[in-house]
Design an enzyme around this catalytic site. Structure first.
Site, PDB file in Angstrom:
ATOM      1  N   ASN A  28      -3.208 -25.336 -55.652  1.00 15.87           N
ATOM      2  CA  ASN A  28      -3.842 -24.839 -56.980  1.00 15.87           C
ATOM      3  C   ASN A  28      -3.492 -24.071 -58.345  1.00 15.87           C
ATOM      4  O   ASN A  28      -2.546 -22.919 -57.999  1.00 15.87           O
ATOM      5  CB  ASN A  28      -4.963 -23.517 -56.428  1.00 15.87           C
ATOM      6  CG  ASN A  28      -6.142 -23.288 -57.487  1.00 15.87           C
ATOM      7  OD1 ASN A  28      -5.759 -23.696 -58.303  1.00 15.87           O
ATOM      8  ND2 ASN A  28      -6.342 -22.616 -56.513  1.00 15.87           N
ATOM      9  N   PRO A  29      -3.542 -24.794 -58.949  1.00 15.66           N
ATOM     10  CA  PRO A  29      -2.277 -24.067 -60.030  1.00 15.66           C
ATOM     11  C   PRO A  29      -2.994 -22.803 -60.748  1.00 15.66           C
ATOM     12  O   PRO A  29      -1.693 -22.161 -61.343  1.00 15.66           O
ATOM     13  CB  PRO A  29      -2.101 -25.419 -61.547  1.00 15.66           C
ATOM     14  CG  PRO A  29      -3.560 -25.801 -60.846  1.00 15.66           C
ATOM     15  CD  PRO A  29      -3.813 -25.941 -59.159  1.00 15.66           C
ATOM     16  N   ASP A  80      -2.905 -18.003 -48.869  1.00 15.56           N
ATOM     17  CA  ASP A  80      -4.208 -17.226 -48.011  1.00 15.56           C
ATOM     18  C   ASP A  80      -5.453 -17.564 -48.973  1.00 15.56           C
ATOM     19  O   ASP A  80      -5.975 -18.671 -49.115  1.00 15.56           O
ATOM     20  CB  ASP A  80      -3.881 -15.893 -47.726  1.00 15.56           C
ATOM     21  CG  ASP A  80      -3.517 -15.603 -45.989  1.00 15.56           C
ATOM     22  OD1 ASP A  80      -3.301 -16.924 -45.714  1.00 15.56           O
ATOM     23  OD2 ASP A  80      -2.639 -14.821 -46.800  1.00 15.56           O
ATOM     24  N   GLY A  81      -4.696 -18.137 -50.475  1.00 17.22           N
ATOM     25  CA  GLY A  81      -6.911 -18.096 -51.206  1.00 17.22           C
ATOM     26  C   GLY A  81      -6.989 -19.365 -51.295  1.00 17.22           C
ATOM     27  O   GLY A  81      -7.604 -20.079 -51.180  1.00 17.22           O
ATOM     28  N   THR A 125       1.693 -15.672 -51.670  1.00 14.10           N
ATOM     29  CA  THR A 125       2.167 -14.639 -51.691  1.00 14.10           C
ATOM     30  C   THR A 125       2.511 -13.586 -50.484  1.00 14.10           C
ATOM     31  O   THR A 125       3.266 -13.202 -49.964  1.00 14.10           O
ATOM     32  CB  THR A 125       1.557 -13.269 -52.266  1.00 14.10           C
ATOM     33  OG1 THR A 125       1.422 -14.159 -53.841  1.00 14.10           O
ATOM     34  CG2 THR A 125       1.641 -12.150 -52.675  1.00 14.10           C
ATOM     35  N   LEU A 168     -14.159 -14.394 -30.766  1.00 11.97           N
ATOM     36  CA  LEU A 168     -14.396 -12.538 -31.173  1.00 11.97           C
ATOM     37  C   LEU A 168     -13.535 -12.076 -32.376  1.00 11.97           C
ATOM     38  O   LEU A 168     -12.898 -12.538 -32.544  1.00 11.97           O
ATOM     39  CB  LEU A 168     -13.484 -11.841 -29.744  1.00 11.97           C
ATOM     40  CG  LEU A 168     -14.460 -11.613 -28.225  1.00 11.97           C
ATOM     41  CD1 LEU A 168     -14.020 -10.827 -27.855  1.00 11.97           C
ATOM     42  CD2 LEU A 168     -16.484 -11.750 -28.595  1.00 11.97           C
ATOM     43  N   ASP A 208      -8.692 -12.241 -51.588  1.00  9.87           N
ATOM     44  CA  ASP A 208      -9.513 -11.916 -52.508  1.00  9.87           C
ATOM     45  C   ASP A 208     -10.991 -11.845 -52.413  1.00  9.87           C
ATOM     46  O   ASP A 208     -11.824 -11.534 -50.953  1.00  9.87           O
ATOM     47  CB  ASP A 208      -9.950 -13.665 -52.222  1.00  9.87           C
ATOM     48  CG  ASP A 208      -8.682 -14.882 -52.855  1.00  9.87           C
ATOM     49  OD1 ASP A 208      -8.177 -14.150 -54.021  1.00  9.87           O
ATOM     50  OD2 ASP A 208      -8.414 -15.668 -53.066  1.00  9.87           O
TER      51      ASP A 208
END
Length: 299
Positions: free
Chosen positions: A8-9, A66-67, A90, A224, A278
């Site tokens: 994702n740029p 992660d995003g 990041t 869990l 996010d």
């Protein structure tokens, strides 16, 4: 095997590195047909990935943080199509929970080419309007979501150190936040918490903010969630708590409770929750577990 490699740029960091290109070259060297998907926005990236899945790819890989991984989770949950991660963002907290954070591009690509997979759980967030979204690592609300607000607005420094700076700045205005929480425990019993909290965090994975072990014993394969609550205390006392948080030993502090739950509803006025780094929605939110929802490549 046909692999769709998502980058994702528009991501905040790491997307403009050569990680995707290098990973694609490595995968092709293993004989895998690899196509790079790169949208101009998160929405466009999701559309490209959805089209690739509908066209019949055998696996999906993500080169990013992660995003960007979270975008892939939304499309892959429940499909059985395996996900490979090339950590290049990041925080890389989801990759850390899975033992992949320290892999370089070559090792991450080799793990995908090796074809060894396992199933893990995903957490599902349901908003009041009925819409849902998955996350893999941690949902943060309260103090830590305010830290995310501040860290995401910072242009410098890059990497996990900006979270450390954001934490210290937010301490200057630290105050309790009124919460109403209802949960179903691991044994099926019901519980409630009402009153002021510094923060309420829900972990499927162990870390957030670039490696902070907020839910140190969370296991994304146990069915869990770990509910971490921090009650108000003096600012100096909470500041002294920080080293324990970074070591993952904060569960012993009286103001901290960690409870294994099947589901939890968090409500607090004016609080926005973050998941996988996010924003995911304003409280109230309900979080439950979807066991075995994701298949991942593992070394």
């Amino acid at each position: 095997m046909r692999v769709a490699l998502l980058v994702n740029p528009a991501a905040r960091a790491g997307a403009h590195t050569g990680a995707a290109t290098n990973a694609a070259e490595r995968l092709r060297a293993h004989g895998l047909q690899t196509s790079i998907l790169s949208g101009g926005s998160a929405a466009e990236s999701s559309e490209l990935l959805r089209a690739a899945i509908e066209a019949g790819v055998d696996a999906v890989a993500v080169a990013g943080g992660d995003g960007t991984v979270n975008l892939a989770l939304q499309e892959l949950a429940g499909t059985g199509i395996p996900l490979g991660i090339v950590p290049a963002g990041t925080g890389n907290d989801f990759a850390a929970t899975l033992g992949l954070r320290e892999l370089d591009v070559a090792a991450a690509a080799d793990a995908i080419a090796g074809g060894v997979t396992r199933s893990i759980d995903l957490a599902r967030v349901t908003r009041d309007d009925g819409s849902t979204r998955f996350f893999g690592s941690v949902l943060a609300s309260g103090f830590d979501s305010k830290v995310n607000d501040r860290a995401n607005a910072m242009r410098w420094p890059r990497g996990g150190s900006r979270y450390n700076i954001a934490i210290l700045v937010e301490f200057l205005t630290l105050a309790g936040i009124p919460y109403d929480i209802a949960y179903e425990g691991a044994d099926g019993t019901r519980g409630e918490v009402h009153g002021d909290l510094v923060m309420a965090t829900v972990g499927n994975g162990r870390t957030y903010g670039g490696g902070i072990p907020i839910a140190p014993d969370a296991d994304p394969s146990d069915g869990l969630l770990d509910l971490v609550l921090v009650r108000p205390a003096g600012r100096l006392r909470l500041l002294r708590l920080l080293p324990k948080v970074y070591r993952g030993t904060h569960a012993i502090v009286p103001e901290v409770s960690i409870t294994r739950v099947r589901s939890v509803r968090l409500a607090s006025p004016g609080v926005t929750a973050y998941a996988d780094g996010d924003p995911i929605g304003a409280l109230p939110l309900t979080i439950d577990m979807v066991p075995g929802a994701l298949t991942i490549f593992t070394p």
